[in-house]
Design an enzyme around this catalytic site. Structure first.
Site, mmCIF file in Angstrom:
data_model
loop_
_atom_site.group_PDB
_atom_site.id
_atom_site.type_symbol
_atom_site.label_atom_id
_atom_site.label_comp_id
_atom_site.label_asym_id
_atom_site.label_seq_id
_atom_site.Cartn_x
_atom_site.Cartn_y
_atom_site.Cartn_z
ATOM 1 N N ASP A 120 29.550 19.764 26.392
ATOM 2 C CA ASP A 120 29.328 20.254 25.155
ATOM 3 C C ASP A 120 29.792 19.135 24.334
ATOM 4 O OD1 ASP A 120 28.989 22.807 25.941
ATOM 5 O OD2 ASP A 120 31.087 23.549 25.903
ATOM 6 N N ASP A 168 36.465 28.064 22.908
ATOM 7 C CA ASP A 168 37.231 26.975 22.693
ATOM 8 C C ASP A 168 37.495 26.572 21.153
ATOM 9 O OD1 ASP A 168 34.852 26.239 21.160
ATOM 10 O OD2 ASP A 168 33.793 25.338 22.973
ATOM 11 N N ARG A 191 35.818 25.993 29.780
ATOM 12 C CA ARG A 191 36.242 27.083 28.530
ATOM 13 C C ARG A 191 36.288 28.487 29.029
ATOM 14 N NH1 ARG A 191 31.193 28.160 25.367
ATOM 15 N NH2 ARG A 191 29.765 27.079 27.206
#
Length: 292
Positions: free
Chosen positions: A39, A81, A175
């Site tokens: 990410d 997150d 996450r």
């Protein structure tokens, strides 16, 4: 033309595709791909495949990974997150002993429900595309394996409560792991930061900061040969020019006494030819790499 694998230490704020796009210009090569998406907020090891080495991208996600993750307790977000919209806040008072006891529940083989903000496709639609439209669909739990999960002694880098070390199988969402730990503790949680510290047999010593690669005059010198990806498998060498010709034509070869398993197969000149599977002394190619 450049061919090989480069382990990039990805900086925060870059997508994995951003890194590949920049490296296409650096290597003057259109064939650049990555394995094991990170990410944008995450940092750490991102394997990049250049030139004919992109033939190995399909194997990249099969490797287990290690992460250093920060977990923020008492905060639930829509992305699981710290970059997401805060959905709920709760008071969280969790001692280290309580955290360590909770982690026991998440070691070994577990089931994870993939987050809505992910690239998984359901009925041809990526989940994050649906999530951005405010839609939520049912997702089936997926099996993953947590090989190791520990509370680290270091203080979190940012505004978080604990730093965790995670060693996990492919397909694991850190996450979601943080979110699920928070749900189990009853206070909620989200991932505050993430760094991938190892990927397969590669660790931080193998990684190059993206900024340094972009500044180098000859970055092609950093490329590792494609067979380094399969270092965990034993190597065999063909025994004759005839056998090598058969391998290059995609035909199986016989090597009596070879135990069943997966092998790196090399030509008599040392060139990496293919990844093969051995069964009853016969080796059949899984993927050819001569020329890569």
């Amino acid at each position: 033309m450049p061919n090989g694998i480069l382990i990039i230490d990805k900086p925060a704020g870059w997508t994995s595709m951003d890194v590949c796009a920049r490296l296409r210009g650096v290597f003057h090569e259109k064939r650049v791909g990555h394995g094991g998406t990170l990410d944008p907020m995450a940092t750490g090891l991102l394997p990049v495949f250049v030139g004919q080495a992109t033939r190995a991208v399909e194997f990249a996600d099969k490797f287990d990974k290690q992460y250093i993750a920060e977990i923020k307790l008492g905060v639930v977000t829509n992305t699981q997150d710290a970059t997401g919209e805060v959905l709920e806040t709760r008071q969280a008072r969790v001692s280290r002993e309580q955290m360590e006891a909770a982690l026991e529940r998440f070691r070994g083989d577990i089931l994870q429900v993939p987050p809505m903000y992910s690239a998984i496709k359901i009925k041809g639609k990526k989940l994050y595309e649906l999530a951005r439209k405010g839609q939520e669909v049912e997702r089936r739990p997926r099996p993953v394996t947590i090989y190791g999960l520990e509370v680290l002694d270091q203080k979190p880098w940012k505004d978080a409560d604990y730093m965790l070390w995670v060693h996990c199988s492919k397909g694991t969402y850190i996450r979601t792991l943080c979110h699920d730990i928070g749900q189990y503790l009853g206070c909620g949680a989200c991932m505050a930061d993430l760094r991938r510290s190892a990927w397969g047999s590669f660790d931080g010593e193998d990684a190059w900061p993206l900024e340094r690669v972009l500044e180098m005059e000859h970055p092609e010198e950093l490329l590792m040969p494609v067979d380094s990806l399969f270092a965990q498998h034993p190597a065999v060498t063909v025994r004759s020019p005839g056998q090598e010709k058969r391998v290059r034509c995609g035909n199986p070869i016989t090597l009596p006494g070879t135990a069943d398993g997966t092998y790196r197969v090399y030509g008599q000149d040392g060139a990496f030819l293919c990844l093969s599977r051995a069964k009853d002394g016969e080796l059949t190619s899984i993927k050819n790499f001569f020329g890569a």
